[in-house]
Enzyme design. Structure first.
Site, mmCIF file in Angstrom:
data_model
loop_
_atom_site.group_PDB
_atom_site.id
_atom_site.type_symbol
_atom_site.label_atom_id
_atom_site.label_comp_id
_atom_site.label_asym_id
_atom_site.label_seq_id
_atom_site.Cartn_x
_atom_site.Cartn_y
_atom_site.Cartn_z
ATOM 1 N N ARG A 1 -37.011 14.521 41.100
ATOM 2 C CA ARG A 1 -38.178 15.200 40.524
ATOM 3 C C ARG A 1 -38.120 15.012 39.013
ATOM 4 O O ARG A 1 -37.245 15.557 38.348
ATOM 5 C CB ARG A 1 -38.180 16.697 40.868
ATOM 6 C CG ARG A 1 -39.307 17.476 40.175
ATOM 7 C CD ARG A 1 -39.257 18.950 40.557
ATOM 8 N NE ARG A 1 -38.040 19.595 40.103
ATOM 9 C CZ ARG A 1 -37.974 20.505 39.130
ATOM 10 N NH1 ARG A 1 -39.062 20.855 38.473
ATOM 11 N NH2 ARG A 1 -36.819 21.054 38.801
ATOM 12 N N TYR B 1 -44.388 34.062 38.738
ATOM 13 C CA TYR B 1 -43.166 34.803 38.416
ATOM 14 C C TYR B 1 -43.009 34.991 36.914
ATOM 15 O O TYR B 1 -43.800 34.463 36.112
ATOM 16 C CB TYR B 1 -41.955 34.079 38.995
ATOM 17 C CG TYR B 1 -41.655 32.715 38.415
ATOM 18 C CD1 TYR B 1 -40.505 32.501 37.664
ATOM 19 C CD2 TYR B 1 -42.499 31.627 38.652
ATOM 20 C CE1 TYR B 1 -40.202 31.250 37.145
ATOM 21 C CE2 TYR B 1 -42.200 30.370 38.146
ATOM 22 C CZ TYR B 1 -41.054 30.187 37.392
ATOM 23 O OH TYR B 1 -40.766 28.949 36.878
ATOM 24 N N GLU C 1 -46.229 23.583 35.907
ATOM 25 C CA GLU C 1 -45.708 24.936 35.691
ATOM 26 C C GLU C 1 -46.182 25.384 34.308
ATOM 27 O O GLU C 1 -45.857 24.739 33.323
ATOM 28 C CB GLU C 1 -44.181 24.952 35.717
ATOM 29 C CG GLU C 1 -43.525 24.207 36.865
ATOM 30 C CD GLU C 1 -42.054 23.955 36.578
ATOM 31 O OE1 GLU C 1 -41.368 24.865 36.069
ATOM 32 O OE2 GLU C 1 -41.596 22.833 36.837
ATOM 33 N N HIS D 1 -38.950 15.973 35.595
ATOM 34 C CA HIS D 1 -39.364 17.234 34.972
ATOM 35 C C HIS D 1 -39.836 16.926 33.555
ATOM 36 O O HIS D 1 -39.038 16.590 32.683
ATOM 37 C CB HIS D 1 -38.175 18.196 34.962
ATOM 38 C CG HIS D 1 -38.502 19.586 34.546
ATOM 39 N ND1 HIS D 1 -39.471 20.348 35.158
ATOM 40 C CD2 HIS D 1 -37.976 20.372 33.571
ATOM 41 C CE1 HIS D 1 -39.528 21.539 34.597
ATOM 42 N NE2 HIS D 1 -38.641 21.575 33.622
ATOM 43 N N ASP E 1 -40.853 34.227 33.627
ATOM 44 C CA ASP E 1 -39.899 33.257 33.121
ATOM 45 C C ASP E 1 -39.885 33.312 31.601
ATOM 46 O O ASP E 1 -40.921 33.107 30.954
ATOM 47 C CB ASP E 1 -40.265 31.852 33.605
ATOM 48 C CG ASP E 1 -39.199 30.823 33.270
ATOM 49 O OD1 ASP E 1 -38.001 31.179 33.313
ATOM 50 O OD2 ASP E 1 -39.551 29.670 32.984
ATOM 51 N N ASN F 1 -44.293 17.953 36.970
ATOM 52 C CA ASN F 1 -43.247 17.484 37.874
ATOM 53 C C ASN F 1 -43.805 16.376 38.751
ATOM 54 O O ASN F 1 -44.906 16.506 39.301
ATOM 55 C CB ASN F 1 -42.741 18.631 38.747
ATOM 56 C CG ASN F 1 -42.143 19.754 37.924
ATOM 57 O OD1 ASN F 1 -41.050 19.621 37.400
ATOM 58 N ND2 ASN F 1 -42.864 20.864 37.789
ATOM 59 N N HIS G 1 -45.038 22.486 31.956
ATOM 60 C CA HIS G 1 -44.235 21.385 32.477
ATOM 61 C C HIS G 1 -44.949 20.687 33.627
ATOM 62 O O HIS G 1 -45.694 21.317 34.383
ATOM 63 C CB HIS G 1 -42.878 21.913 32.962
ATOM 64 C CG HIS G 1 -42.066 22.537 31.872
ATOM 65 N ND1 HIS G 1 -40.913 23.263 32.115
ATOM 66 C CD2 HIS G 1 -42.230 22.559 30.518
ATOM 67 C CE1 HIS G 1 -40.416 23.697 30.959
ATOM 68 N NE2 HIS G 1 -41.197 23.280 29.978
#
Length: 494
Positions: A237, A86, A10, A239, A88, A152, A150
């Protein structure tokens, strides 16, 4: 035996408006994404099963639901390649679809850069075009603010979280020597700002603790968010917030590939205890040493450098791959890992073709020598930023790539394909294909489900809790046999 590692990234991209330092980044990001996504804006993100406050240590604060993106009118879409795009924290964010190999992740991470580049182009041609925007794949605005890249990883729920903390913390501290994106200057509150220091990483300055739930303040080396986006009884998950935004494909490949291998070794309990005496301080010290020779204390009394510590992980990884997980992908990870460590041990600045921090350092050094600039000169900070410009005609990384001065992992044709096509070997294939085939019937979506509106009385939720189900091999014939969403739902329920 360790479970397969499914992973994704991300990336919050930096956004700026030319000549308008006071522009509204939230509005600009939303317009940018909406212009690119077009009709896909109507597919809302499903927050019902998300739990960002659940902590892997076993607790979840009671808190009223905060306004979501739809409440605030912000863009939040799912793309035909299975990715999420998106707004954020006032940034455009691109989350790759789930990938099964480091090479596939590199391709889809680069596809994200193409999506941002095309978003700028589409916005420039639209009636909504306002100030000229610039997008950077970096992690710091140079004013004390950081935004994340990030990672994952799918992890076995049965693995004690304490084992992750013990075995992964030293790895994260030391992997900076090849994952760092490089940064001119310092922004840490614990230190006086120094415009002339050059660091391996953009993010190290902003980490203050070893373990925790936060991602925007008091950032921890190990993040405890327990939001699996999969079957919660089987999976976790992990992160990861301690990495940089990489432009160099080799650096991205190593960042993902080595971490996935280390997680497998942790699950199979083959690593010795390599715990550090002072992980946070060591994280900062590693970032500030471009010679990669500074040593730090382990709890067993040894003094090792980051490169030496990485050799320890690599030697165990080589044995693990040979005995337990001998695949072409893992062999490539081990081979590239070893080659980079050899270079870092002999002459770190020789790795300008593979690593961002070295490529950028050599660029800055070249401008210094040509123009007689001091390290504190403002022009060098602009060059630092320009390295991360995602426009292939403007970004300094892309100029190096066009001149053949950086090594590549991904093929340009594969990157272009990944802008629209999902990976075929994870559930992202089903998500992406449904977005392409039935966009008007999808009411909402998330990582682990789709909600279909087939025109009947009730909406139909299609669960996707197994990341390795919904692949092309699993669902291609089903999708081809389903002319519409109602038929698909009937087939799945039949």
């Amino acid at each position: 035996m360790a479970i397969p590692k499914v992973f994704g990234t991300e990336t919050e991209y930096g956004i700026a408006a030319v000549g308008q330092p006071d522009f509204n980044p939230v509005l600009a990001s939303s317009i940018l994404i909406s212009t690119y996504a077009g009709s896909l804006r109507r597919i809302r993100w499903d927050y019902e099963q998300e739990s960002p406050l659940r902590d892997a240590r076993g607790f979840e604060p009671v808190q009223a639901r905060e306004p979501g993106d739809e409440d605030l009118g912000l863009a939040n879409v799912i793309l035909p390649n299975g990715a999420r795009y998106y707004v954020d924290h006032a940034h455009p964010e691109y989350s790759t679809p789930e990938c099964l190999t480091p090479r596939a992740l590199v391709v889809h991470d680069k596809a994200g850069e193409r999506v941002l580049e095309r978003s700028l182009e589409e916005l420039g041609r639209s009636e909504m075009a306002g100030p000229t925007l610039q997008i950077y794949k970096n992690n710091s605005d140079g004013k004390g603010n950081s935004y994340g890249t990030h990672e994952n990883y799918l992890v076995d729920r049965a693995l004690p979280f304490g084992d992750i903390v013990r075995d992964l913390t030293p790895f994260f501290v030391s992997r900076q020597v090849f994952t760092g994106a490089g940064k001119l200057g310092a922004e840490a509150q614990w230190d006086e700002r120094d415009r002339s220091i050059y660091q391996l990483t953009q993010r190290a300055d902003f980490f203050e603790t070893e373990v925790g739930l936060e991602t925007t303040l008091k950032r921890p080396i190990i993040n405890t968010r327990d939001e699996p986006h999969a079957d919660p009884d089987k999976y976790r998950r992990l992160h990861v917030i301690v990495g940089d935004a990489n432009m160099c494909e080799v650096a991205t490949f190593l960042k993902i590939g080595t971490t996935a291998l280390v997680l497998k070794m942790i699950e199979d309990a083959v690593l010795p205890d390599l715990s550090l005496d002072a992980p946070v301080r060591s994280l900062h010290e590693v970032s500030r040493d471009i010679t990669c020779t500074t040593t730090f204390l382990l709890t067993d009394g040894r003094q090792l450098s980051a490169v030496q510590l990485q050799w320890e992980y690599l030697e165990h990884a080589k044995k693990y791959v040979e005995r337990e997980d001998d695949t072409p992908e893992n062999r490539e990870v081990v081979d590239r890992w070893e080659a980079v460590l050899v270079g870092l041990e002999s002459e770190p600045l020789s790795l300008h073709r593979e690593l961002d921090w070295v490529a950028k350092y050599r660029l800055l050094q070249g401008y210094r020598e040509r123009d007689g600039l001091a390290w504190s000169d403002h022009k060098l900070h602009l060059i630092d930023l320009q390295y991360h410009d995602i426009r292939r005609s403007k970004g300094l990384y892309y100029r190096l790539a066009a001149a053949g001065k950086v090594d590549r992992i991904a093929d340009d044709a594969d990157i272009e394909l990944a802008v629209m096509e999902p990976p075929e070997d994870t559930r992202a294939y089903f998500r992406g294909r449904c977005i392409s085939r039935y966009p008007d019937a999808i009411a909402a979506a998330s990582w682990d489900s789709l909600i279909m509106d087939t025109g009947r009385d009730a909406l139909q939720r299609i669960p996707m809790r197994e990341p390795l189900r919904g692949t092309k091999a699993h669902v291609e014939e089903l999708l081809q046999a389903s002319a519409d969403a109602a038929t698909l739902v009937d087939q799945l329920n039949g």
